[in-house]
Design a protein around this motif. Sequence first.
Motif, PDB file in Angstrom:
ATOM      1  N   ASP A  37      50.800  39.074  26.272  1.00  0.00           N
ATOM      2  CA  ASP A  37      51.420  39.392  27.561  1.00  0.00           C
ATOM      3  C   ASP A  37      50.481  39.090  28.730  1.00  0.00           C
ATOM      4  N   ILE A  38      49.177  39.091  28.465  1.00  0.00           N
ATOM      5  CA  ILE A  38      48.191  38.704  29.480  1.00  0.00           C
ATOM      6  C   ILE A  38      47.297  37.629  28.878  1.00  0.00           C
ATOM      7  N   LEU A  39      47.078  36.576  29.640  1.00  0.00           N
ATOM      8  CA  LEU A  39      46.255  35.462  29.167  1.00  0.00           C
ATOM      9  C   LEU A  39      45.107  35.251  30.140  1.00  0.00           C
ATOM     10  N   PHE A  40      43.888  35.332  29.624  1.00  0.00           N
ATOM     11  CA  PHE A  40      42.693  35.084  30.423  1.00  0.00           C
ATOM     12  C   PHE A  40      42.187  33.678  30.100  1.00  0.00           C
ATOM     13  N   LEU A  41      42.124  32.835  31.110  1.00  0.00           N
ATOM     14  CA  LEU A  41      41.695  31.449  30.925  1.00  0.00           C
ATOM     15  C   LEU A  41      40.473  31.187  31.791  1.00  0.00           C
ATOM     16  N   ASP A  42      39.347  30.877  31.163  1.00  0.00           N
ATOM     17  CA  ASP A  42      38.107  30.609  31.882  1.00  0.00           C
ATOM     18  C   ASP A  42      37.766  29.134  31.707  1.00  0.00           C
ATOM     19  N   GLU A  43      37.951  28.354  32.750  1.00  0.00           N
ATOM     20  CA  GLU A  43      37.750  26.892  32.708  1.00  0.00           C
ATOM     21  C   GLU A  43      38.485  26.276  31.508  1.00  0.00           C
ATOM     22  N   PRO A  44      39.791  26.487  31.385  1.00  0.00           N
ATOM     23  CA  PRO A  44      40.514  26.029  30.189  1.00  0.00           C
ATOM     24  C   PRO A  44      40.707  24.526  30.102  1.00  0.00           C
ATOM     25  N   LEU A  45      40.507  23.805  31.208  1.00  0.00           N
ATOM     26  CA  LEU A  45      40.755  22.365  31.206  1.00  0.00           C
ATOM     27  C   LEU A  45      39.568  21.549  30.736  1.00  0.00           C
ATOM     28  N   SER A  46      38.454  22.205  30.464  1.00  0.00           N
ATOM     29  CA  SER A  46      37.231  21.512  30.083  1.00  0.00           C
ATOM     30  C   SER A  46      37.434  20.665  28.829  1.00  0.00           C
ATOM     31  N   LYS A  87      57.162  32.561  34.181  1.00  0.00           N
ATOM     32  CA  LYS A  87      58.591  32.811  34.360  1.00  0.00           C
ATOM     33  C   LYS A  87      59.110  33.838  33.358  1.00  0.00           C
ATOM     34  N   GLN A  88      58.480  33.899  32.194  1.00  0.00           N
ATOM     35  CA  GLN A  88      58.862  34.876  31.168  1.00  0.00           C
ATOM     36  C   GLN A  88      58.263  36.256  31.440  1.00  0.00           C
ATOM     37  N   GLY A  89      57.483  36.381  32.497  1.00  0.00           N
ATOM     38  CA  GLY A  89      56.878  37.664  32.825  1.00  0.00           C
ATOM     39  C   GLY A  89      55.476  37.844  32.286  1.00  0.00           C
ATOM     40  N   LYS A  90      54.910  36.787  31.717  1.00  0.00           N
ATOM     41  CA  LYS A  90      53.522  36.859  31.259  1.00  0.00           C
ATOM     42  C   LYS A  90      52.581  36.783  32.468  1.00  0.00           C
ATOM     43  N   THR A  91      51.428  37.399  32.336  1.00  0.00           N
ATOM     44  CA  THR A  91      50.439  37.387  33.409  1.00  0.00           C
ATOM     45  C   THR A  91      49.280  36.486  33.008  1.00  0.00           C
ATOM     46  N   VAL A 126      26.263  43.998  40.457  1.00  0.00           N
ATOM     47  CA  VAL A 126      27.023  42.752  40.352  1.00  0.00           C
ATOM     48  C   VAL A 126      28.438  42.933  40.873  1.00  0.00           C
ATOM     49  N   LEU A 127      29.068  44.051  40.538  1.00  0.00           N
ATOM     50  CA  LEU A 127      30.395  44.384  41.057  1.00  0.00           C
ATOM     51  C   LEU A 127      30.262  45.616  41.940  1.00  0.00           C
ATOM     52  N   LYS A 128      30.817  45.530  43.162  1.00  0.00           N
ATOM     53  CA  LYS A 128      30.536  46.556  44.172  1.00  0.00           C
ATOM     54  C   LYS A 128      31.789  47.291  44.630  1.00  0.00           C
ATOM     55  N   GLY A 129      32.601  47.695  43.656  1.00  0.00           N
ATOM     56  CA  GLY A 129      33.781  48.477  44.012  1.00  0.00           C
ATOM     57  C   GLY A 129      35.043  47.643  44.087  1.00  0.00           C
ATOM     58  N   ILE A 130      35.441  47.065  42.957  1.00  0.00           N
ATOM     59  CA  ILE A 130      36.649  46.230  42.898  1.00  0.00           C
ATOM     60  C   ILE A 130      37.876  47.119  42.746  1.00  0.00           C
ATOM     61  N   ASP A 131      38.868  46.922  43.606  1.00  0.00           N
ATOM     62  CA  ASP A 131      40.176  47.562  43.489  1.00  0.00           C
ATOM     63  C   ASP A 131      41.217  46.467  43.355  1.00  0.00           C
ATOM     64  N   LEU A 132      42.061  46.572  42.328  1.00  0.00           N
ATOM     65  CA  LEU A 132      42.986  45.461  42.070  1.00  0.00           C
ATOM     66  C   LEU A 132      44.206  45.933  41.284  1.00  0.00           C
ATOM     67  N   LEU A 133      45.374  45.465  41.722  1.00  0.00           N
ATOM     68  CA  LEU A 133      46.622  45.650  40.984  1.00  0.00           C
ATOM     69  C   LEU A 133      47.154  44.269  40.615  1.00  0.00           C
ATOM     70  N   VAL A 134      47.410  44.053  39.328  1.00  0.00           N
ATOM     71  CA  VAL A 134      47.944  42.779  38.841  1.00  0.00           C
ATOM     72  C   VAL A 134      49.287  43.053  38.174  1.00  0.00           C
ATOM     73  N   TYR A 135      50.297  42.229  38.517  1.00  0.00           N
ATOM     74  CA  TYR A 135      51.657  42.491  38.071  1.00  0.00           C
ATOM     75  C   TYR A 135      52.157  41.428  37.081  1.00  0.00           C
ATOM     76  N   PRO A 136      53.182  41.762  36.300  1.00  0.00           N
ATOM     77  CA  PRO A 136      53.758  40.792  35.361  1.00  0.00           C
ATOM     78  C   PRO A 136      54.260  39.548  36.086  1.00  0.00           C
ATOM     79  N   GLY A 137      54.060  38.401  35.461  1.00  0.00           N
ATOM     80  CA  GLY A 137      54.574  37.148  36.000  1.00  0.00           C
ATOM     81  C   GLY A 137      53.692  36.483  37.031  1.00  0.00           C
ATOM     82  N   GLN A 138      52.531  37.038  37.300  1.00  0.00           N
ATOM     83  CA  GLN A 138      51.638  36.426  38.278  1.00  0.00           C
ATOM     84  C   GLN A 138      50.660  35.463  37.608  1.00  0.00           C
TER      85      GLN A 138
END
Length: 262
Positions: A157-166, A185-189, A21-33
């Motif tokens: 500090d990190i918020l995961f939202l999956d279809e939050p507008l439903s 803007k506060q640096g949350k991701t 299902v996942l075939k080698g994901i490489d990812l960097l995620v930074y504050p505020g994105q």
Amino acid sequence: MDKKPVIHIQNLRKSYEKKEVLKGIDLLVYPGQIIGYIGSNGAGKSTTVKILLGIINEYEGQIEIFGQDIRKDAITYKKRIGYVPENGEIYDNLTAAEYLAFLGQMYDMKDEAVERKSKHLMKLFGIESYYNTRINTYSKGMKQKLLIIASMIHNPDILFLDEPLSGLDANTVLVLKEIMAALAKQGKTIFYSSHIMEVVEKISDRILLLNEGQIVADGNFEELKEKNKEGTLEKIFNELTGFKEHRGIADEFVTLIEEDEE
């Protein structure tokens, strides 16, 4: 970028039986994105998020959140994240007061702070009169508002939202968009997953497109548009995933429903 990544993924792979299902994901995620994470059904979006949340523990590769290997410390980092699932299971025999108090205890919050914040947050969403009402009497939109409050009450500090507008009304959608911008803007991701391309296009400062278990696009909307010479995120998505049959399917569908019954 000088900031240290809050999420660092290296060669993430996940298989179910014989299907990778996942075939080698490489990812960097930074504050505020604000990251828009998109892909067709089966692309691996939900699997990625569930691994990051610690719901799925069996995978190949390396994941660090807040600089810590989540395999070695599976508890501490979770106190600093929030999650709104697409189909949220909620203890609906409880009242909102009981449910939020329970979550507050999990996050080591003081009871007085939980009650004060809960009442005020529910007031801002227009559901304060249901604070002591059982959740099983709530409408879909009210439950969604409660899930959003529950995901943020501990100031993650990190918020995961999956279809939050439903299920949300138009005014609450506008409020939630402003909340996400203010948190960034506060640096949350914010890791935002949705099938509504227009919303992802407007709110995200970085868009990740997953196709068949691989990231095939990574950049802001203007960068993706420049690379793919398309005008909307929906068109870019169709181009990169190779799905071009949507108009033909729609035309055939309409033709069929217009046919006279025999």
